[in-house]
Structures are given as structure tokens and as C-alpha cells.
Design a protein around this motif. Structure first.
Motif, PDB file in Angstrom:
ATOM      1  N   SER A  80       0.827  -1.213   0.000  1.00 45.81           N
ATOM      2  CA  SER A  80       0.000   0.000   0.000  1.00 45.81           C
ATOM      3  C   SER A  80       0.856   1.256   0.000  1.00 45.81           C
ATOM      4  O   SER A  80       0.576   2.220  -0.728  1.00 45.81           O
ATOM      5  N   SER A 100      -1.987   2.663  -2.632  1.00 45.06           N
ATOM      6  CA  SER A 100      -3.316   2.064  -2.732  1.00 45.06           C
ATOM      7  C   SER A 100      -3.967   1.938  -1.358  1.00 45.06           C
ATOM      8  O   SER A 100      -3.297   1.960  -0.320  1.00 45.06           O
ATOM      9  N   ASN A 144       2.480   1.583  -3.528  1.00 45.97           N
ATOM     10  CA  ASN A 144       1.563   1.894  -4.628  1.00 45.97           C
ATOM     11  C   ASN A 144       0.611   3.047  -4.323  1.00 45.97           C
ATOM     12  O   ASN A 144      -0.080   3.533  -5.220  1.00 45.97           O
TER      13      ASN A 144
END
Length: 199
Positions: free
Chosen positions: A70, A75, A73
Motif C-alpha cells: 500500500s 493504494s 503503490n
């Protein structure tokens, strides 16, 4: 800031704000974190390793790896994991965190919540255990029926087949016993065959 703080403190979850840096420094943690984990907001903010150290050993490696992904990225981090409270008890936490960026798209903060889902997990475990027990009972019942279906006993020169079928009614286990006269059945079948042979 005061309105925001008043709002998040009414949410039934711990709300946090971490810097989007390698250390992931916590700059805000709502007071509910003490109710959830046993640690105060100050303790949480002052110890950068408190989250990692408190992850359940069986979940730690997997969750840390997903956290790295996470971070790399940018994300959303949405995971459920076990957490060891300050008092040593283990709870289940659902964490949902998203990255906040500036106007240029540069990472600023990770904003998220920590929610106690222990009761839900316990209910799931109870349901799974119940399903396993029911499946085991059905399997055993089927095995019992198969094993005794061909059981035969002799009585006064007659051969009887006995089938035992276990059933459950209103929480009470009972057994239905079916007895067939194999000798009489075979005699009837032979008579039918003899009759057909003379047609």
C-alpha cells in the motif's frame, strides 16, 4: 481542527492520521484507541513500532507485507487482522486507510480508522464450527446407514435385513429401525421368476 476532533471522537472506531513517510509517524490518534487497544493516544504517537509489535505473530508478516505494498503503490489499505492488546487479550481489528495527496499529487498523509470486529469474527467462527459439526453428523449418519443397511440376522430360519437411520427432531436424536424379511422377499422373487419362465 476542533470541529474535526469533536466529530472523530464520536465515531465508534479509532481514527488516525499518519505521515506518508517511511517511518509512518502517527501525528494524530483519537482517544478511542485506548478503549480499543489499551494504549493511550500519546503512547501510540510516541512509539513508531507499537502497531507492528502488537500484531498477532501469525498475522504479522502478511499484514506488514500488505502495508508495504500500500505504501509503495499508494493504494487503499483494507485489512482484517488480530491485534494483541496491552492487557494481553487478542482482538480482531478491521483497518481502512487511504492516502491523502496534495494538489500536485504528492503523498501527504495516511488517514484511516481502526474498528473492533471481534464479535463478528467470533460469530463467524461459531457458525463455521456449527457447520462443521452438522457436516460431520451428516457424514456419520450416512456412514452408519451404509454400514448397517446390509446387516443381516437369522431368526427362526429366516434372514432379516436391518437398517438403522439416525434422525434428529426438535434437538433430540432418535433412530428409525427398518426390518425386512429377506427370506420372504427372495421367495417372492423366485416365484415371480418361475412364473415368468412358464409364460
Amino acid at each position: 481542527e476542533f470541529k474535526y476532533q469533536s466529530l472523530v471522537e464520536q465515531i465508534p472506531a479509532a481514527v488516525f492520521l499518519d505521515e506518508a513517510n517511511e517511518a509512518g509517524t502517527t501525528i494524530y490518534m483519537s482517544p478511542r484507541i485506548k478503549e480499543l487497544t489499551g494504549y493511550t493516544p500519546d503512547e501510540w504517537c510516541s512509539d513508531p513500532d507499537i502497531w507492528i509489535k502488537s500484531l498477532h505473530p501469525e498475522d504479522r508478516e502478511q499484514i506488514i507485507e500488505k502495508d508495504r505494498i500500500s505504501d509503495r503503490n499508494g493504494s487503499r489499505f483494507l485489512e482484517e487482522y488480530r491485534f494483541i492488546r496491552r492487557d494481553g487479550n487478542t482482538i480482531w481489528i478491521k483497518e481502512d486507510a487511504s492516502l491523502i495527496r496534495d494538489k500536485a499529487g504528492a503523498p501527504l498523509y495516511w488517514h484511516g480508522i481502526l474498528l473492533d470486529i471481534t464479535k463478528e469474527k467470533e460469530s463467524e467462527a461459531e457458525e463455521q464450527n456449527r457447520a462443521m459439526i452438522e457436516a460431520s453428523l451428516r457424514k456419520n449418519a450416512a456412514a452408519t446407514e451404509t454400514e448397517v443397511e446390509d446387516a443381516q440376522v437369522s431368526l427362526n430360519d429366516r434372514i432379516l435385513s436391518v437398517r438403522v437411520i439416525p434422525v434428529t427432531s426438535n434437538g433430540t436424536e432418535r433412530a428409525i429401525i427398518i426390518v425386512n424379511d429377506v427370506t420372504e422377499q427372495k421367495r417372492a422373487e423366485q416365484e415371480i421368476q418361475d412364473h415368468r419362465a412358464h409364460l
